[in-house]
Design a protein around this motif. Structure first.
Motif, PDB file in Angstrom:
ATOM      1  N   TYR A 146       0.819  -1.217   0.000  1.00 53.49           N
ATOM      2  CA  TYR A 146       0.000   0.000   0.000  1.00 53.49           C
ATOM      3  C   TYR A 146       0.851   1.264   0.000  1.00 53.49           C
ATOM      4  CZ  TYR A 146      -4.766  -1.636   0.021  1.00 53.49           C
ATOM      5  OH  TYR A 146      -5.965  -2.155  -0.374  1.00 53.49           O
ATOM      6  N   ILE A 147       2.005   1.239   0.649  1.00 50.79           N
ATOM      7  CA  ILE A 147       2.874   2.414   0.613  1.00 50.79           C
ATOM      8  C   ILE A 147       3.331   2.675  -0.820  1.00 50.79           C
ATOM      9  CG2 ILE A 147       5.152   3.278   1.272  1.00 50.79           C
ATOM     10  CD1 ILE A 147       4.736   1.957   3.997  1.00 50.79           C
ATOM     11  N   VAL A 148       3.731   1.626  -1.521  1.00 47.42           N
ATOM     12  CA  VAL A 148       4.168   1.767  -2.911  1.00 47.42           C
ATOM     13  C   VAL A 148       3.014   2.256  -3.786  1.00 47.42           C
ATOM     14  CG1 VAL A 148       4.969   0.508  -4.944  1.00 47.42           C
ATOM     15  CG2 VAL A 148       6.016   0.068  -2.713  1.00 47.42           C
ATOM     16  N   ALA A 149       1.830   1.648  -3.635  1.00 45.30           N
ATOM     17  CA  ALA A 149       0.681   2.023  -4.462  1.00 45.30           C
ATOM     18  C   ALA A 149       0.283   3.479  -4.228  1.00 45.30           C
ATOM     19  CB  ALA A 149      -0.497   1.097  -4.176  1.00 45.30           C
ATOM     20  N   VAL A 150       0.212   3.901  -2.958  1.00 49.55           N
ATOM     21  CA  VAL A 150      -0.173   5.277  -2.637  1.00 49.55           C
ATOM     22  C   VAL A 150       0.864   6.260  -3.171  1.00 49.55           C
ATOM     23  CG1 VAL A 150      -0.543   6.928  -0.757  1.00 49.55           C
ATOM     24  CG2 VAL A 150      -1.561   4.653  -0.636  1.00 49.55           C
ATOM     25  N   ALA A 151       2.145   5.900  -3.073  1.00 44.85           N
ATOM     26  CA  ALA A 151       3.204   6.781  -3.562  1.00 44.85           C
ATOM     27  C   ALA A 151       3.084   7.009  -5.065  1.00 44.85           C
ATOM     28  CB  ALA A 151       4.576   6.184  -3.223  1.00 44.85           C
ATOM     29  N   PHE A 152       2.849   5.950  -5.828  1.00 44.21           N
ATOM     30  CA  PHE A 152       2.722   6.092  -7.283  1.00 44.21           C
ATOM     31  C   PHE A 152       1.469   6.880  -7.652  1.00 44.21           C
ATOM     32  CE2 PHE A 152       6.008   2.887  -7.612  1.00 44.21           C
ATOM     33  CZ  PHE A 152       6.630   3.203  -8.816  1.00 44.21           C
ATOM     34  N   ILE A 153       0.361   6.596  -6.967  1.00 42.02           N
ATOM     35  CA  ILE A 153      -0.890   7.300  -7.268  1.00 42.02           C
ATOM     36  C   ILE A 153      -0.770   8.782  -6.938  1.00 42.02           C
ATOM     37  CG2 ILE A 153      -3.292   7.550  -6.508  1.00 42.02           C
ATOM     38  CD1 ILE A 153      -3.385   4.471  -6.328  1.00 42.02           C
ATOM     39  N   PHE A 154      -0.166   9.099  -5.784  1.00 39.23           N
ATOM     40  CA  PHE A 154       0.014  10.503  -5.402  1.00 39.23           C
ATOM     41  C   PHE A 154       0.908  11.222  -6.410  1.00 39.23           C
ATOM     42  CE2 PHE A 154       2.652  13.642  -3.091  1.00 39.23           C
ATOM     43  CZ  PHE A 154       1.656  14.554  -2.789  1.00 39.23           C
ATOM     44  N   ARG A 155       1.996  10.565  -6.823  1.00 39.29           N
ATOM     45  CA  ARG A 155       2.924  11.172  -7.775  1.00 39.29           C
ATOM     46  C   ARG A 155       2.228  11.502  -9.092  1.00 39.29           C
ATOM     47  NH1 ARG A 155       6.180   8.898 -11.765  1.00 39.29           N
ATOM     48  NH2 ARG A 155       8.072  10.078 -12.286  1.00 39.29           N
ATOM     49  N   LYS A 156       1.457  10.558  -9.613  1.00 34.48           N
ATOM     50  CA  LYS A 156       0.757  10.784 -10.878  1.00 34.48           C
ATOM     51  C   LYS A 156      -0.309  11.867 -10.720  1.00 34.48           C
ATOM     52  CE  LYS A 156      -0.399   9.865 -15.172  1.00 34.48           C
ATOM     53  NZ  LYS A 156       0.495  10.196 -16.311  1.00 34.48           N
ATOM     54  N   SER A 157      -1.024  11.852  -9.600  1.00 39.04           N
ATOM     55  CA  SER A 157      -2.055  12.852  -9.358  1.00 39.04           C
ATOM     56  C   SER A 157      -1.450  14.251  -9.326  1.00 39.04           C
ATOM     57  CB  SER A 157      -2.787  12.555  -8.043  1.00 39.04           C
ATOM     58  OG  SER A 157      -3.821  13.485  -7.819  1.00 39.04           O
ATOM     59  N   GLN A 158      -0.270  14.375  -8.731  1.00 38.14           N
ATOM     60  CA  GLN A 158       0.407  15.668  -8.679  1.00 38.14           C
ATOM     61  C   GLN A 158       0.872  16.125 -10.058  1.00 38.14           C
ATOM     62  OE1 GLN A 158      -0.587  17.064  -5.881  1.00 38.14           O
ATOM     63  NE2 GLN A 158       1.449  17.712  -5.236  1.00 38.14           N
ATOM     64  N   GLN A 159       1.193  15.176 -10.920  1.00 36.43           N
ATOM     65  CA  GLN A 159       1.622  15.526 -12.273  1.00 36.43           C
ATOM     66  C   GLN A 159       0.478  16.106 -13.096  1.00 36.43           C
ATOM     67  OE1 GLN A 159       3.292  11.888 -13.811  1.00 36.43           O
ATOM     68  NE2 GLN A 159       5.298  12.218 -12.851  1.00 36.43           N
ATOM     69  N   VAL A 160      -0.714  15.527 -12.962  1.00 36.44           N
ATOM     70  CA  VAL A 160      -1.837  15.971 -13.797  1.00 36.44           C
ATOM     71  C   VAL A 160      -2.638  17.093 -13.137  1.00 36.44           C
ATOM     72  CG1 VAL A 160      -2.025  13.718 -14.918  1.00 36.44           C
ATOM     73  CG2 VAL A 160      -3.397  14.186 -12.879  1.00 36.44           C
ATOM     74  N   TYR A 161      -2.519  17.214 -11.798  1.00 38.46           N
ATOM     75  CA  TYR A 161      -3.284  18.245 -11.090  1.00 38.46           C
ATOM     76  C   TYR A 161      -2.482  18.642  -9.847  1.00 38.46           C
ATOM     77  CZ  TYR A 161      -7.373  20.604  -9.042  1.00 38.46           C
ATOM     78  OH  TYR A 161      -8.244  21.533  -8.513  1.00 38.46           O
ATOM     79  N   PRO A 162      -1.474  19.498 -10.013  1.00 33.13           N
ATOM     80  CA  PRO A 162      -0.575  19.834  -8.898  1.00 33.13           C
ATOM     81  C   PRO A 162      -1.312  20.492  -7.732  1.00 33.13           C
ATOM     82  CG  PRO A 162       0.346  20.549 -10.999  1.00 33.13           C
ATOM     83  CD  PRO A 162      -1.072  20.166 -11.277  1.00 33.13           C
ATOM     84  N   VAL A 163      -1.039  19.984  -6.538  1.00 36.90           N
ATOM     85  CA  VAL A 163      -1.572  20.536  -5.299  1.00 36.90           C
ATOM     86  C   VAL A 163      -0.383  20.988  -4.458  1.00 36.90           C
ATOM     87  CG1 VAL A 163      -2.748  19.968  -3.137  1.00 36.90           C
ATOM     88  CG2 VAL A 163      -3.681  19.151  -5.313  1.00 36.90           C
ATOM     89  N   PRO A 164      -0.407  22.215  -3.941  1.00 33.30           N
ATOM     90  CA  PRO A 164       0.754  22.751  -3.218  1.00 33.30           C
ATOM     91  C   PRO A 164       0.963  22.139  -1.832  1.00 33.30           C
ATOM     92  CG  PRO A 164      -1.045  24.312  -3.113  1.00 33.30           C
ATOM     93  CD  PRO A 164      -1.504  23.209  -4.020  1.00 33.30           C
ATOM     94  N   VAL A 165       1.349  20.878  -1.810  1.00 29.46           N
ATOM     95  CA  VAL A 165       1.622  20.185  -0.558  1.00 29.46           C
ATOM     96  C   VAL A 165       3.006  19.553  -0.666  1.00 29.46           C
ATOM     97  CG1 VAL A 165       0.555  18.027  -1.337  1.00 29.46           C
ATOM     98  CG2 VAL A 165       0.716  18.516   1.114  1.00 29.46           C
TER      99      VAL A 165
END
Length: 482
Positions: A396-415
């Motif tokens: 789950y750590i790996v899955a969440v990390a990849f999903i968060f990374r991709k989400s930030q690429q397509v819709y950057p959130v200042p976090v």
């Protein structure tokens, strides 16, 4: 428009109440069941639950999503009924095939599943229960499609209460064995089937059309791999533990996993509210800054909750369970972390939903399922239940990390991902310290070392500054920079 949103809100609250109610009943009954069953006996019950989960996946085979699409694709009531009947008979056909397989190879399946052929009766009872539950699920699905939310909630809670009462009665007065518990479930499913017969009889009229069935399955089949991936991640560890350890170990792990899911009593409500909230905020200029605060705030709340769970787990297990289940207390904090991450990925994947890039989530979890299988194959033979815990957490750590990374690429959130990672690592280290203190039977005061480590992590990351910072729009930031 307002009435539609009002109905959505009301239905969401009712379903949230239903989810909390069913989970609360299951949580309250768990100590009662384990008071009658030994570790090995409860291990057999938990294993049959995972077996039934696998069969349910095969029975549904993605037809729930297919039916929801075609049901609303037409206003013709007769055509809707035709779709429902075809899905019903497809599922009943799959149940019949599974029943035939159990009849022909029951002892062999029981030997492979439990390593004890004497548990073959559990397979027969589970298949009979699956047949009745298949009809129940179809009836409540149609009620949900017809927006008869109150009926769905009432029937679901009635069924859960009957399962609890009759399972307890069977254990106490019939047989304090896995068979007794499952017979209680079977009788409750039969009673609900009879009570709902006036609703379900019209769905069981023979109206199978192969062109309609082909249309439904063509829609459903592509959804199966993703569903299979989630099933693998959720259930496969149990079978590895049974293969390399024993039913006793499965029983302890099963209790820990059941208790760890109690965190969903809180997260399910947030999960249901987050999707419509985030969608309604997507066009507002301050949305990204607000999302950043939500990401960090939920991570901090979750981390604090996990430390509370770790601190209280030994007391909980010692108070409500027999001494032989004591080791479950040490798995609960980390399995709760897995449950939290399963919720948290839905929050940090907001960018993927807003930009319609949700296919990436399916691909990630398909690969995560393969990773989970590999990790279980390597770690469970070495560390048994601890190996299964580590496999789930790493996956789950790996899955969440990849999903968060991709989400930030397509819709950057200042976090700050660095601060998020620091909080997560600090939380896991704090859990390790707390569980080590408890497992080594050190003085209770040493638990504060874990809390101190967590506090030091928060001080080092200074996430409080991010939470206190005023919400600014992109235009505000640009104006300040110029």
């Amino acid at each position: 428009m307002f009435s539609a949103f009002k109905r959505l809100g009301a239905d969401s609250l009712l379903y949230a109440f239903m989810n909390v109610g069913t989970k609360l009943i299951a949580f309250l009954m768990l100590p009662i069941y384990t008071s009658y069953l030994s570790k090995a006996q409860y291990g057999a019950v938990y294993l049959i639950d995972q077996w039934t989960s696998m069969l349910t996946f095969l029975v549904i085979f993605g037809t729930d999503s297919a039916l929801s699409f075609y049901y609303y694709d037409t206003d013709d009531k007769e055509k809707r009924l035709l779709y429902v009947r075809n899905v019903m008979y497809f599922r009943l056909f799959v149940v019949a095939i599974l029943f035939l397989a159990v009849v022909l190879a029951g002892p062999w399946i029981a030997g492979a599943l439990f390593q004890e052929p004497r548990y073959v009766d559990l397979l027969y009872i589970s298949i009979a229960t699956l047949l009745l539950d298949t009809i129940f699920v179809m009836a409540t699905t149609v009620l949900r499609f017809e927006f008869q939310t109150k009926k769905v909630v009432i029937w679901t809670l009635v069924k859960m209460l009957l399962v609890a009462v009759l399972s307890y009665a069977a254990l106490r007065w019939f047989a304090a064995t896995p068979e007794g518990l499952l017979i209680g479930r079977l009788v409750s499913s039969a009673l609900v089937f009879l009570l709902m017969l006036h609703l379900t009889v019209k769905y069981m009229v023979w109206r199978v059309r192969f062109d309609v069935l082909k249309e439904l399955l063509a829609y459903a089949a592509p959804l199966v791999p993703t569903s299979l991936a989630f099933w693998v991640i959720a259930n496969v560890s149990t079978f590895f533990i049974q293969r390399f350890a024993s039913l006793e170990e499965v029983g302890v792990f099963g209790v820990a996993l059941r208790l760890a899911t109690v965190i969903t009593l809180i997260t399910s409500g947030v999960q249901m509210a987050w999707r419509p909230y985030s969608m309604s905020m997507k066009d507002r200029p301050e949305s990204r800054a607000l999302f950043a605060k939500v990401y960090m705030a939920l991570l901090l709340i979750g981390a604090f909750g996990l430390l509370l769970i770790a601190t209280a787990s030994p007391w909980l297990v010692e108070t409500f369970f027999k001494p032989e289940y004591r080791d479950a207390a040490f798995y609960i904090p980390f399995l709760s972390a897995v449950t939290f991450l399963n919720f948290y990925y839905l929050i940090v994947s907001t960018g993927l939903f807003l930009t319609k890039e949700t296919g990436y989530i399916s691909r990630v979890f398909t690969l995560a399922a393969l990773l989970h299988l590999a990790l279980n194959a390597v770690l469970v033979p070495l560390w048994l239940s601890w190996g299964a815990v580590a496999a789930s957490l790493i996956t789950y750590i790996v899955a969440v990390a990849f999903i968060f990374r991709k989400s930030q690429q397509v819709y950057p959130v200042p976090v700050s991902w660095k601060k998020m990672a620091l909080v997560l690592v600090g939380t896991l280290l704090a859990l390790i310290v707390i569980v080590y203190v408890q497992q080594a039977s050190l003085a209770d005061g040493w638990v504060l070392a874990g809390w101190g480590l967590f506090a030091a992590t928060l001080f080092a990351s200074r996430v409080d500054r991010d939470l206190r910072r005023p919400v600014r729009t992109i235009e505000d930031e640009n104006a300040q920079n110029t």
